[in-house]
Every structure is written in C-alpha cells, then in structure tokens.
Design a protein around this motif. Structure first.
Motif, PDB file in Angstrom:
ATOM      1  N   MET A 275      -3.542   8.126  42.616  1.00 31.49           N
ATOM      2  CA  MET A 275      -2.238   7.515  42.915  1.00 31.49           C
ATOM      3  C   MET A 275      -1.800   7.854  44.333  1.00 31.49           C
ATOM      4  O   MET A 275      -1.260   7.000  45.049  1.00 31.49           O
ATOM      5  N   THR A 276      -2.030   9.082  44.751  1.00 32.72           N
ATOM      6  CA  THR A 276      -1.703   9.489  46.117  1.00 32.72           C
ATOM      7  C   THR A 276      -2.503   8.680  47.123  1.00 32.72           C
ATOM      8  O   THR A 276      -1.957   8.179  48.113  1.00 32.72           O
ATOM      9  N   PHE A 277      -3.795   8.555  46.859  1.00 32.66           N
ATOM     10  CA  PHE A 277      -4.684   7.819  47.766  1.00 32.66           C
ATOM     11  C   PHE A 277      -4.223   6.366  47.911  1.00 32.66           C
ATOM     12  O   PHE A 277      -4.142   5.832  49.024  1.00 32.66           O
ATOM     13  N   LEU A 278      -3.886   5.726  46.800  1.00 27.50           N
ATOM     14  CA  LEU A 278      -3.486   4.321  46.816  1.00 27.50           C
ATOM     15  C   LEU A 278      -2.161   4.105  47.533  1.00 27.50           C
ATOM     16  O   LEU A 278      -1.922   3.037  48.125  1.00 27.50           O
ATOM     17  N   LEU A 279      -1.278   5.099  47.505  1.00 29.11           N
ATOM     18  CA  LEU A 279       0.010   4.984  48.172  1.00 29.11           C
ATOM     19  C   LEU A 279      -0.055   5.343  49.660  1.00 29.11           C
ATOM     20  O   LEU A 279       0.602   4.715  50.487  1.00 29.11           O
ATOM     21  N   ILE A 280      -0.852   6.345  49.999  1.00 30.13           N
ATOM     22  CA  ILE A 280      -0.856   6.874  51.365  1.00 30.13           C
ATOM     23  C   ILE A 280      -1.765   6.076  52.303  1.00 30.13           C
ATOM     24  O   ILE A 280      -1.422   5.871  53.477  1.00 30.13           O
TER      25      ILE A 280
END
Length: 317
Positions: free
Chosen positions: A149-154
C-alpha cells in the motif's frame, strides 16, 4: 523550451547557524541515534531468539523496530555529517533518494501502527480466537500489505517529484531533504504535485487514524464490560504502550502539518520534526520494554545466557 540553469546540488540550511548550538545539537542527536539503534536492534534480537515472544504482537513490534531504525537512519546520519564537517551540500540524486526512503519507511510505519491496533483489538475483544485469527500466515500477509500500500501511494508522488525543475534557488530550508521545502524552491508548475501531496496525506493520515480510533473504540467498549477492576486494569495495561507510541506519532505529525507555513513557524516545525525522526525512535523501545514484563524477562534471559557462555569459555581456557 525556457532557458534555465539546471541545479544538480542542493544546500540544506539545517536547524541553526549558531556554532555552539550546532555542537549541542550534534551531541544530542548522536546520543539519540545510537540509543535508538541499540534499543530497536535489541527488540529485534529478543524476538528472534526468545520462544516466548513468538506471537503476533511481537512479530509486529519487530517489524516496527526495523522501520524505526530505517527511518531514523534515512534522516539523521546525513545531518550529523553536515554538522561535523560543515558540508551542507547534497546532490540531486541523493536528495531524491532520501525523500523516497523517508516516505516509504514513515508511511509503512503508520500502516503498521494501524495493524497493531487491530491486533490489540482481536487480543482483547476475541481472546479465545486470537491465535487462530492472528496466525503467522495472516501476520506476514498484513505486513506485506503495509509495504505494498505504501509503494502504490508513494511511487506516483515520487515520479512527479522527479519531474520538477530547479533554476533559481537551491537552498532547502530544512535539516533533511523533504518534499514540501523542495516544492517551494522549484520553478516548475507544482500544482499537481501539491495536490498529490494533500491527497496522499489525507488517505494515509486520516484513514489510518480513523481505523485506529475505531479499533480502540471497540477495545474500550469491551474492557468496560469486564466484571472485575483487575481485569480492566490488565487489559488497559496491554494497550498502554501502543497508545503512547500512537500519541507521539500522530501528535507530532498533526503539530507539524497543521501549522501555517510562515518563516517563524517553519523554524519551529523543523525543530518539531526532530521528534519523529530522532526522539521517537529512541523512546519507543523503552516504552515497549519498560512496560512489558515479557520483554524484560527475555532481556534478562539473554543477558544471563551471554554471561554464562562467557564464563564457560573462560573456564575452558
């Protein structure tokens, strides 16, 4: 194409220009950094070697300690180098890399803190099903989801940052590279980037905070239904460390990002930013260990084993 001079090096203005304050800042930050690394590595080691800590709660705590080490290492050593050498310059690629890793680690921390709230929810509200619900496979999947989720947002935000141009000023008003001060000195149209920052902040901060509040609302409701005061006290005690860490993490972010961006407030915000980047990673291992008998017992057992092994080696020699 417009004429401009491509900037490949930035200057970090830091916290202060006072030499005496710089020495004091270096000493305090160095001590805090070493304590945070030592404390968090100790928790990681204890969870690895002690069989009594092979539970979901300590698995998440181990991952949280790893993120704390990673986040503070992404921010503090570069500033310590700047304070010790006087070299405030940082290359374009190094600055963007620092921003990327800072955001990856801190956003993953917020998601993990939310998962830890859910873990406490299951432990208190459904104690008989805790081992079944929070089994090792589920725990690993939840941690993996935090990273994804972090990767997809950042990553989309980071791609937009890569497209910024800098042609006038290269002075970043901070002690570390950060998206907001970087956007302020860009000569590109930053409207889309700023909107993306706001959207990501809302999605991450507000949604995780709402999940945490809902989890603890269920926890408090369940605890208040316990028949004895001793049971209620014990249940609240199991959540107290996590609540303290949540208060520190969310409190510092609320203070920094809800203040106006005037020059005086920017100076104050830089000082407050030291809390989540340096002070909090130092305090968290002590918060979790000093209020947790199992962690203290595991530490004592490890020290005893190390002392016994050294004594055995000395006798053999």
């Amino acid at each position: 194409m417009r004429n401009h001079t491509a900037i490949t090096t930035f200057i970090l203005l830091g916290l202060t220009d006072d030499p005496q304050l710089q020495i004091l800042t270096f000493i305090l930050l160095f001590i805090a950094y070493m304590l945070s690394i030592t404390g968090n590595l100790t928790i990681i080691l204890l969870v690895l070697v002690d069989s009594h800590l092979k539970t979901a709660m300590y698995y998440f705590l181990q991952n949280f300690s790893f993120l704390e080490i990673s986040f503070t290492t992404a921010c503090i050593p570069r500033y310590l180098y700047s304070l010790s050498t006087g070299d405030r310059t940082v290359s374009y690629s190094a600055c963007l890399s620092q921003i990327y890793f800072e955001y990856i680690f801190v956003v993953t921390e917020f998601f993990l803190l939310t998962i830890m709230s859910y873990d406490r929810n299951v432990a208190i509200c459904k104690p008989l099903h805790y081992v079944t619900i929070m089994n090792p496979r589920v725990c690993k999947m939840l941690v993996f989801c935090c990273w994804m989720m972090t990767f997809l947002l950042i990553v989309p935000l980071f791609i937009l940052l890569l497209g910024l141009e800098f042609c006038d000023s290269n002075a970043i008003d901070h002690f570390a590279c950060d998206a907001n001060p970087l956007i302020k000195i860009s000569c590109s149209d930053t409207g889309l980037v700023e909107r993306m920052v706001i959207i990501c902040s809302v999605l991450i901060f507000i949604l995780t905070l709402m999940c945490v509040v809902l989890s603890y609302a269920y926890i408090i409701r369940t605890i208040l239904r316990f028949p004895s005061a001793q049971q209620r006290k014990k249940a609240f005690s199991t959540c107290s460390s996590h609540i303290i860490v949540l208060s520190i993490s969310y409190g510092s972010c609320i203070f920094v990002y809800t203040k106006p961006s005037s020059k005086d407030d920017m100076t104050m915000n830089k000082g407050i930013t030291l809390f989540p980047t340096s002070i909090s990673p130092m305090l968290n291992p002590f918060i979790y260990s000093l209020r947790n008998k199992q962690v203290i017992q595991a530490f004592n057992d490890l020290v005893t084993k190390l002392y016994s092994s050294q004594g055995t080696r000395a006798m053999l020699k």
